[in-house]
Design a protein around this motif. Structure first.
Motif, PDB file in Angstrom:
ATOM      1  N   SER A 112      -0.617 -19.239  14.618  1.00  0.00           N
ATOM      2  CA  SER A 112       0.561 -19.073  15.466  1.00  0.00           C
ATOM      3  C   SER A 112       0.168 -18.688  16.887  1.00  0.00           C
ATOM      4  N   PHE A 113      -0.880 -17.898  17.054  1.00  0.00           N
ATOM      5  CA  PHE A 113      -1.338 -17.538  18.390  1.00  0.00           C
ATOM      6  C   PHE A 113      -1.899 -18.762  19.111  1.00  0.00           C
ATOM      7  N   GLN A 114      -2.645 -19.583  18.386  1.00  0.00           N
ATOM      8  CA  GLN A 114      -3.181 -20.790  19.002  1.00  0.00           C
ATOM      9  C   GLN A 114      -2.054 -21.711  19.462  1.00  0.00           C
ATOM     10  N   LEU A 115      -1.019 -21.845  18.640  1.00  0.00           N
ATOM     11  CA  LEU A 115       0.117 -22.691  19.013  1.00  0.00           C
ATOM     12  C   LEU A 115       0.851 -22.127  20.218  1.00  0.00           C
ATOM     13  N   PHE A 116       1.012 -20.808  20.246  1.00  0.00           N
ATOM     14  CA  PHE A 116       1.736 -20.196  21.362  1.00  0.00           C
ATOM     15  C   PHE A 116       0.949 -20.323  22.659  1.00  0.00           C
ATOM     16  N   LEU A 137       6.764 -15.406  21.326  1.00  0.00           N
ATOM     17  CA  LEU A 137       5.640 -15.348  20.392  1.00  0.00           C
ATOM     18  C   LEU A 137       6.140 -15.107  18.966  1.00  0.00           C
ATOM     19  N   LEU A 138       7.105 -14.216  18.809  1.00  0.00           N
ATOM     20  CA  LEU A 138       7.671 -13.973  17.480  1.00  0.00           C
ATOM     21  C   LEU A 138       8.379 -15.218  16.953  1.00  0.00           C
ATOM     22  N   GLU A 139       9.001 -15.971  17.846  1.00  0.00           N
ATOM     23  CA  GLU A 139       9.629 -17.233  17.438  1.00  0.00           C
ATOM     24  C   GLU A 139       8.575 -18.215  16.932  1.00  0.00           C
ATOM     25  N   THR A 140       7.441 -18.294  17.628  1.00  0.00           N
ATOM     26  CA  THR A 140       6.354 -19.180  17.202  1.00  0.00           C
ATOM     27  C   THR A 140       5.797 -18.739  15.854  1.00  0.00           C
ATOM     28  N   ILE A 141       5.674 -17.427  15.651  1.00  0.00           N
ATOM     29  CA  ILE A 141       5.178 -16.911  14.369  1.00  0.00           C
ATOM     30  C   ILE A 141       6.137 -17.294  13.242  1.00  0.00           C
ATOM     31  N   ALA A 142       7.450 -17.178  13.491  1.00  0.00           N
ATOM     32  CA  ALA A 142       8.436 -17.565  12.475  1.00  0.00           C
ATOM     33  C   ALA A 142       8.358 -19.062  12.188  1.00  0.00           C
ATOM     34  N   LEU A 203       9.840  -5.161  12.156  1.00  0.00           N
ATOM     35  CA  LEU A 203       9.486  -5.151  13.577  1.00  0.00           C
ATOM     36  C   LEU A 203      10.668  -5.611  14.430  1.00  0.00           C
ATOM     37  N   LEU A 204      11.340  -6.673  14.016  1.00  0.00           N
ATOM     38  CA  LEU A 204      12.457  -7.204  14.803  1.00  0.00           C
ATOM     39  C   LEU A 204      13.629  -6.235  14.821  1.00  0.00           C
ATOM     40  N   LEU A 222      17.490 -14.184  21.546  1.00  0.00           N
ATOM     41  CA  LEU A 222      16.352 -14.854  20.907  1.00  0.00           C
ATOM     42  C   LEU A 222      15.812 -14.004  19.759  1.00  0.00           C
ATOM     43  N   CYS A 223      15.717 -12.703  19.950  1.00  0.00           N
ATOM     44  CA  CYS A 223      15.223 -11.823  18.883  1.00  0.00           C
ATOM     45  C   CYS A 223      16.176 -11.838  17.692  1.00  0.00           C
ATOM     46  N   ARG A 224      17.470 -11.864  17.959  1.00  0.00           N
ATOM     47  CA  ARG A 224      18.436 -11.914  16.857  1.00  0.00           C
ATOM     48  C   ARG A 224      18.342 -13.240  16.108  1.00  0.00           C
ATOM     49  N   THR A 225      18.099 -14.317  16.846  1.00  0.00           N
ATOM     50  CA  THR A 225      17.925 -15.619  16.199  1.00  0.00           C
ATOM     51  C   THR A 225      16.679 -15.625  15.321  1.00  0.00           C
TER      52      THR A 225
END
Length: 323
Positions: A112-116, A137-142, A203-204, A222-225
């Motif tokens: 996920s870090f590489q993608l972000f 970044l959290l969106e990419t991890i999800a 965390l969220l 975005l965090c709620r999504t």
């Protein structure tokens, strides 16, 4: 290694030095990858915060993973690492919001870090700061977690097709036993994904109550999504775990059926040959007065008796439906 990313998406590597240098104002993300104590001390001197060590990241108490200290927000989540290989692992990653910067501390390379990082240059520049990068970044991890679940579903479906294929075809030796190892591998992966999703959900929930996020409508939305996505993924992971558990039970049941079939064959063979053995034992006794021993057709009659005593029980079992 200390990688620093600017608001334009460019990256440069920071090198520790004895004399602290002022950090450029356009740096919005500092990514510490397997930092050594010297690099930790360097970043601490630049930002005036306490960088979590590897041992700190392993703490499981909520107070050690989610807290605010000297105006900086410290959060730790467990991410799935090496999910595409045979040995998936969980790695703890620290996310720190300090002023307008994001600092991450990690000792692995989650995809996920590489993608972000690859998509960082495509993010809109206006309003690009640490809080926004953290939300993205959290969106990419999800999204990466959803990809892992989709791949696992495909693998489990293919495995189910192999296990429940046409029973008329003979299975290779130890086929189901080998499939049990595959089932255990997918169960282990899903277990780690569920643990990761649980840590992300906590965390969220904590992050959405941070003023730096809640006061920015875009970041808050975005965090709620992402939080809703994490909840949906958790339910989906539970569903997949149920399917894997069913597949495991079914495989064990099929192994028992095959073993019972083998035992059934030996049981039938012993029962079928028991009457002929009885006939042969009778005429194998060495008594002096046995009239049948003087018959010219005694031997053919004994053979016929043995054959009939084997055939009659066989057809009787077939008629009763036991075979």
């Amino acid at each position: 290694m200390i990688n620093a990313y600017s608001a334009t998406g460019s990256m440069k590597t920071l090198a520790p030095a004895e004399a602290l240098r002022q950090l450029a104002d356009d740096i919005v993300w500092i990514d510490l990858v397997e930092p050594n104590p010297q690099e930790d001390a360097y970043v601490e001197g630049l930002l005036g915060i306490q960088v979590p060590t590897r041992d700190d990241l392993k703490d499981i108490e909520p107070s050690s993973r989610l807290y605010v200290e000297k105006g900086s927000v410290f959060m730790t989540a467990s991410l799935v690492w090496r999910a595409d290989g045979k040995d998936p692992q969980l790695t703890d990653v620290a996310f720190i919001l300090s002023d307008s910067r994001l600092i991450t501390v990690r000792y692995a390379e989650p995809k996920s870090f590489q993608l972000f990082i690859a998509s960082l240059s495509r993010l809109p520049e206006p309003g690009r700061d640490g809080a926004t990068l953290l939300a993205k970044l959290l969106e990419t991890i999800a999204d990466r977690t959803a990809e892992i679940l989709e791949q696992t579903v495909d693998h489990v479906d293919a495995l189910s097709t192999e296990i429940f294929r046409d029973r008329g075809k003979r299975r290779p030796p130890q086929f189901l036993e080998r499939k049990l190892a595959d089932i255990a591998e997918y169960h282990r992966l899903i277990s780690k994904v569920r643990d990761s999703l649980g840590s992300l959900a906590r965390l969220l929930t904590f992050l959405m109550n941070v003023p730096l996020i809640s006061q920015d409508k875009s970041d808050d939305n975005l965090c709620r999504t992402v939080a809703r996505d994490v909840d949906s993924l958790s339910e989906h992971a539970s569903y997949i775990a149920g399917n894997i558990a069913f597949l495991l039970d079914a495989s064990l049941g099929l192994i028992n059926v095959e073993q019972n079939s083998i035992i059934k064959i030996f049981s039938i063979a012993s029962v079928v040959f028991l009457p002929p053995t009885l006939v042969a034992s009778i005429y194998g006794m060495n008594f002096r007065f046995m009239p049948e021993l003087e018959w010219h057709i005694g031997y053919p009659l004994a053979i016929l008796a043995m054959l009939l005593s084997a055939i009659i029980p066989f057809f009787f079992f077939r008629w009763k439906g036991w075979l």
